[in-house]
Motif scaffolding. Structure first.
Motif, PDB file in Angstrom:
ATOM      1  N   UNK A 148      25.397  42.854  41.796  1.00  0.00           N
ATOM      2  CA  UNK A 148      25.771  42.676  40.392  1.00  0.00           C
ATOM      3  C   UNK A 148      27.286  42.814  40.260  1.00  0.00           C
ATOM      4  N   UNK A 149      27.930  41.784  39.718  1.00  0.00           N
ATOM      5  CA  UNK A 149      29.381  41.799  39.544  1.00  0.00           C
ATOM      6  C   UNK A 149      29.686  42.111  38.083  1.00  0.00           C
ATOM      7  N   UNK A 150      30.188  43.309  37.818  1.00  0.00           N
ATOM      8  CA  UNK A 150      30.498  43.727  36.444  1.00  0.00           C
ATOM      9  C   UNK A 150      31.852  43.168  36.036  1.00  0.00           C
ATOM     10  N   UNK A 151      31.912  42.565  34.851  1.00  0.00           N
ATOM     11  CA  UNK A 151      33.148  41.949  34.369  1.00  0.00           C
ATOM     12  C   UNK A 151      34.003  42.960  33.615  1.00  0.00           C
ATOM     13  N   UNK A 152      35.293  42.670  33.446  1.00  0.00           N
ATOM     14  CA  UNK A 152      36.169  43.584  32.687  1.00  0.00           C
ATOM     15  C   UNK A 152      35.701  43.723  31.242  1.00  0.00           C
ATOM     16  N   UNK A 153      36.116  44.790  30.563  1.00  0.00           N
ATOM     17  CA  UNK A 153      35.770  44.937  29.141  1.00  0.00           C
ATOM     18  C   UNK A 153      36.262  43.734  28.338  1.00  0.00           C
ATOM     19  N   UNK A 154      35.509  43.347  27.322  1.00  0.00           N
ATOM     20  CA  UNK A 154      35.848  42.174  26.518  1.00  0.00           C
ATOM     21  C   UNK A 154      37.103  42.420  25.692  1.00  0.00           C
ATOM     22  N   UNK A 155      37.944  41.388  25.552  1.00  0.00           N
ATOM     23  CA  UNK A 155      39.100  41.512  24.661  1.00  0.00           C
ATOM     24  C   UNK A 155      38.636  41.826  23.234  1.00  0.00           C
ATOM     25  N   UNK A 156      39.454  42.561  22.499  1.00  0.00           N
ATOM     26  CA  UNK A 156      39.058  43.011  21.162  1.00  0.00           C
ATOM     27  C   UNK A 156      39.452  41.994  20.103  1.00  0.00           C
ATOM     28  N   UNK A 157      38.956  40.783  20.203  1.00  0.00           N
ATOM     29  CA  UNK A 157      39.201  39.763  19.189  1.00  0.00           C
ATOM     30  C   UNK A 157      37.892  39.101  18.810  1.00  0.00           C
ATOM     31  N   UNK A 158      37.893  38.452  17.650  1.00  0.00           N
ATOM     32  CA  UNK A 158      36.717  37.701  17.227  1.00  0.00           C
ATOM     33  C   UNK A 158      36.805  36.291  17.781  1.00  0.00           C
ATOM     34  N   UNK A 159      35.764  35.494  17.525  1.00  0.00           N
ATOM     35  CA  UNK A 159      35.693  34.109  17.991  1.00  0.00           C
ATOM     36  C   UNK A 159      35.934  34.017  19.491  1.00  0.00           C
ATOM     37  N   UNK A 160      35.113  34.729  20.230  1.00  0.00           N
ATOM     38  CA  UNK A 160      35.235  34.709  21.684  1.00  0.00           C
ATOM     39  C   UNK A 160      33.863  34.439  22.289  1.00  0.00           C
ATOM     40  N   UNK A 161      33.847  33.579  23.312  1.00  0.00           N
ATOM     41  CA  UNK A 161      32.607  33.224  23.991  1.00  0.00           C
ATOM     42  C   UNK A 161      32.806  33.390  25.490  1.00  0.00           C
ATOM     43  N   UNK A 162      31.745  33.822  26.169  1.00  0.00           N
ATOM     44  CA  UNK A 162      31.805  34.061  27.608  1.00  0.00           C
ATOM     45  C   UNK A 162      30.903  33.067  28.328  1.00  0.00           C
ATOM     46  N   UNK A 163      31.397  32.542  29.462  1.00  0.00           N
ATOM     47  CA  UNK A 163      30.640  31.563  30.239  1.00  0.00           C
ATOM     48  C   UNK A 163      30.861  31.810  31.726  1.00  0.00           C
ATOM     49  N   UNK A 164      29.954  31.252  32.518  1.00  0.00           N
ATOM     50  CA  UNK A 164      30.143  31.250  33.963  1.00  0.00           C
ATOM     51  C   UNK A 164      31.150  30.181  34.348  1.00  0.00           C
ATOM     52  N   UNK A 165      31.762  30.335  35.504  1.00  0.00           N
ATOM     53  CA  UNK A 165      32.703  29.329  35.980  1.00  0.00           C
ATOM     54  C   UNK A 165      31.961  28.021  36.244  1.00  0.00           C
ATOM     55  N   UNK A 166      32.696  26.891  36.175  1.00  0.00           N
ATOM     56  CA  UNK A 166      32.096  25.565  36.297  1.00  0.00           C
ATOM     57  C   UNK A 166      31.333  25.393  37.600  1.00  0.00           C
ATOM     58  N   UNK A 167      31.980  25.651  38.730  1.00  0.00           N
ATOM     59  CA  UNK A 167      31.356  25.487  40.037  1.00  0.00           C
ATOM     60  C   UNK A 167      31.310  26.841  40.720  1.00  0.00           C
ATOM     61  N   UNK A 168      30.095  27.383  40.800  1.00  0.00           N
ATOM     62  CA  UNK A 168      29.957  28.736  41.315  1.00  0.00           C
ATOM     63  C   UNK A 168      30.307  28.856  42.780  1.00  0.00           C
ATOM     64  N   UNK A 169      29.594  28.098  43.628  1.00  0.00           N
ATOM     65  CA  UNK A 169      29.787  28.265  45.064  1.00  0.00           C
ATOM     66  C   UNK A 169      29.586  29.724  45.438  1.00  0.00           C
ATOM     67  N   UNK A 170      30.551  30.304  46.099  1.00  0.00           N
ATOM     68  CA  UNK A 170      30.449  31.709  46.464  1.00  0.00           C
ATOM     69  C   UNK A 170      31.195  32.623  45.507  1.00  0.00           C
ATOM     70  N   UNK A 171      31.678  32.074  44.371  1.00  0.00           N
ATOM     71  CA  UNK A 171      32.477  32.871  43.443  1.00  0.00           C
ATOM     72  C   UNK A 171      31.629  33.282  42.257  1.00  0.00           C
ATOM     73  N   UNK A 172      31.631  34.557  41.931  1.00  0.00           N
ATOM     74  CA  UNK A 172      30.774  35.072  40.874  1.00  0.00           C
ATOM     75  C   UNK A 172      31.562  35.440  39.628  1.00  0.00           C
ATOM     76  N   UNK A 173      32.626  34.705  39.314  1.00  0.00           N
ATOM     77  CA  UNK A 173      33.447  35.023  38.171  1.00  0.00           C
ATOM     78  C   UNK A 173      32.955  34.375  36.892  1.00  0.00           C
ATOM     79  N   UNK A 174      33.730  34.570  35.845  1.00  0.00           N
ATOM     80  CA  UNK A 174      33.386  34.031  34.538  1.00  0.00           C
ATOM     81  C   UNK A 174      34.669  33.661  33.807  1.00  0.00           C
TER      82      UNK A 174
END
Length: 387
Positions: A148-174
């Motif tokens: 499980x790859x835990x992401x950094x705390x979310x920025x403190x602004x409104x109108x924000x959406x989180x997504x996975x990276x376009x091409x995962x491959x071996x990278x588990x970022x967002x």
């Protein structure tokens, strides 16, 4: 008396001529690629690539993989469903292919107490149900060793959406899309594309874009693809933001789409914007090329597809979700309060009678696809059984 047909003759070993013929075929690179192209599933391709470094080289070649994907698009394994009040999602398999049984079993093991924010390319972007802090993490059910790859705390602004990276491959970022209205008129918006890394969110790209009108309330936003972001507004229009050209557009839905019972998705790796619309027991599917300058040039792909289950029950359907290949569409029957799916090419339908909810708007459906491109294992020297 035993006849000749009743006797089982021992299987003779291949002759020297047969062995030579097999060797000639498998030793020809062009023929080998054609054989690999017909394997049908990425899982089978990975096993074939383990034969030798030569087979691995052909199977992992980018040109070959493009041909393989065109012939065999990534399969839908199943879908994650979360009902109102449930502790977390559960996985429901769709594929019955024996070659995908291991992948399906691993997807079923990924259930837990979380909400799925995004789901694609064999990965899940989840938000934990933690009473002390809501945090996002990336799960790779098909590659459990990644954990499980835990992401950094979310920025403190409104109108924000989180997504996975376009091409995962071996990278588990967002990635995160942050929209900040500028000025009192809100006809300008600053768009930040953030990427996760080293425990913080980093601004990957920032652009200020003039809007065609005051920033409207947004119902949901699609993942950013090729520098473009599409949001469905609560008025039923589609706001398009092109971060590369720093331009915006307000896309009208097709004239024949007269109700708000539709959903948006991407097709053909982001080159098409897909609109799936339901009216009564009929479906229509439209597509819009994301590369065209005319932002309202919709093309009708499927017209008036009859949902027989809804037609037989004399009730309406609600569009819930679709897989990335636009092969399966998930629908909710309003009166019967049951979930179903339709396979668009064959028009076959399946009803999930076990799911009964009063309002389909409280169902969360996430189709789960195989990983693409395949993740090939590295071969050791002793595994190299041929040149």
């Amino acid at each position: 008396m035993e006849s000749k047909t009743d006797r089982t003759e021992p299987t003779a070993p291949p002759s020297a001529a047969s062995a030579a013929a097999i060797s000639a075929v498998l030793g020809d690179d062009d023929l080998l690629r054609e054989i690999l192209l017909r394997l049908g599933f990425p899982t089978t391709l990975i096993r074939a690539a383990a034969v030798s470094k030569r087979w691995l080289r052909h199977a992992s070649d980018p040109t070959f993989l493009r041909r393989f994907r065109t012939r065999h698009p990534p399969a839908l394994l199943g879908f994650y469903i979360r009902e109102l009040g449930a502790r977390g999602p559960r996985f429901v398999p769709v594929s019955q292919a024996p070659e995908l049984a291991t992948a399906t079993r691993r997807a079923s093991a990924a259930e837990g107490r979380f909400f799925i924010s995004d789901c694609r390319n064999g990965r899940l972007l989840v938000m934990d149900f933690d009473p002390t802090a809501c945090r996002h993490a990336v799960l790779s059910p098909l590659h459990p060793a990644r954990g499980k790859v835990v992401l950094p705390p979310a920025p403190k602004q409104s109108l924000i959406w989180f997504f996975l990276t376009e091409n995962g491959g071996g990278y588990d970022g967002a990635v995160a899309v942050l929209m900040l209205p500028i000025g009192t008129t809100k006809t300008k918006v600053q768009v930040d594309l953030l990427t996760s890394g080293s425990g913080v969110w980093v601004a990957h790209r920032t652009v200020v874009i003039d809007l065609p009108e005051t920033l409207p309330p947004i119902a949901y936003t699609l993942p950013p693809v090729r520098g473009k972001i599409y949001s469905l507004t609560k008025s039923g229009h589609i706001l398009g933001l092109d971060m590369t050209a720093a331009k915006s557009s307000l896309i009208q839905r097709p004239d024949k789409v007269r109700t708000d019972n539709f959903m948006l998705s991407f097709g053909e790796e982001g080159s098409k914007l897909i609109l799936i619309h339901a009216e009564g027991y009929l479906l229509s599917i439209w597509q819009l090329a994301t590369t065209r300058s005319d932002s309202n040039d919709w093309v009708l792909v499927y017209d008036k597809i009859r949902v027989h289950e809804a037609w037989n029950r004399l009730e309406d359907v609600m569009v819930m979700a679709a897989d990335d290949n636009l092969e399966f569409v998930f629908l909710w029957l309003r009166s019967s309060a049951v979930l179903m799916h339709m396979h668009l090419k064959s028009r076959s339908e399946k009803v999930y009678d076990e799911f009964k909810v009063r309002d389909g708007r409280f169902l969360d459906i996430n189709p789960f696809m195989m990983v693409w491109p395949p993740v090939f294992p590295a071969l050791r020297e002793e595994d190299n059984v041929e040149g």
